[in-house]
Design a protein around this motif. Structure first.
Motif, PDB file in Angstrom:
ATOM      1  N   LYS A   2     -34.232  21.897 -34.255  1.00 45.60           N
ATOM      2  CA  LYS A   2     -33.540  21.576 -35.500  1.00 45.60           C
ATOM      3  C   LYS A   2     -34.424  21.948 -36.683  1.00 45.60           C
ATOM      4  CE  LYS A   2     -31.302  17.749 -37.873  1.00 45.60           C
ATOM      5  NZ  LYS A   2     -31.051  16.313 -37.882  1.00 45.60           N
ATOM      6  N   ILE A   4     -35.569  21.446 -40.502  1.00 42.39           N
ATOM      7  CA  ILE A   4     -35.589  20.442 -41.559  1.00 42.39           C
ATOM      8  C   ILE A   4     -36.088  21.126 -42.828  1.00 42.39           C
ATOM      9  CG2 ILE A   4     -36.550  18.241 -42.319  1.00 42.39           C
ATOM     10  CD1 ILE A   4     -34.853  17.868 -39.852  1.00 42.39           C
ATOM     11  N   ALA A  20     -36.878  13.509 -40.634  1.00 40.60           N
ATOM     12  CA  ALA A  20     -36.268  13.974 -39.387  1.00 40.60           C
ATOM     13  C   ALA A  20     -35.591  12.840 -38.613  1.00 40.60           C
ATOM     14  CB  ALA A  20     -37.331  14.641 -38.507  1.00 40.60           C
ATOM     15  N   PHE A  66     -38.666  20.154 -34.058  1.00 38.68           N
ATOM     16  CA  PHE A  66     -38.197  20.479 -35.395  1.00 38.68           C
ATOM     17  C   PHE A  66     -39.028  21.606 -35.986  1.00 38.68           C
ATOM     18  CE2 PHE A  66     -37.724  16.012 -34.460  1.00 38.68           C
ATOM     19  CZ  PHE A  66     -36.388  15.783 -34.730  1.00 38.68           C
TER      20      PHE A  66
END
Length: 71
Positions: A2, A4, A20, A66
């Motif tokens: 993911k 951020i 996060a 992340f």
């Protein structure tokens, strides 16, 4: 993984963990780091104030992987 997004040049690791949604407070971030549950760019990290820059990869046990991205 993911992404951020951050709006500044860098973000401190404890702030990033909150962004996060891995922790809710700075105290929880400190405990997570002391437990060895966080790595940055595949290296274990325990410093809450570690500066993260776009492109850095943060892996948090039981939370996810992340990538720091710029807006």
């Amino acid at each position: 993984m993911k992404k951020i997004s951050i709006s500044d040049e860098y973000i401190k690791l404890d702030q990033f963990l909150k962004l996060a949604d891995c922790v809710n407070t700075g105290g929880m971030a400190k405990a997570l780091l002391q437990d060895g549950a966080v790595s940055v760019n595949e290296e274990p990290e325990e410093r809450r104030g570690r500066k993260l820059y776009p492109g850095d990869i943060v892996e948090v046990r039981d939370c996810g992987i992340f990538q720091v991205a710029s807006k």
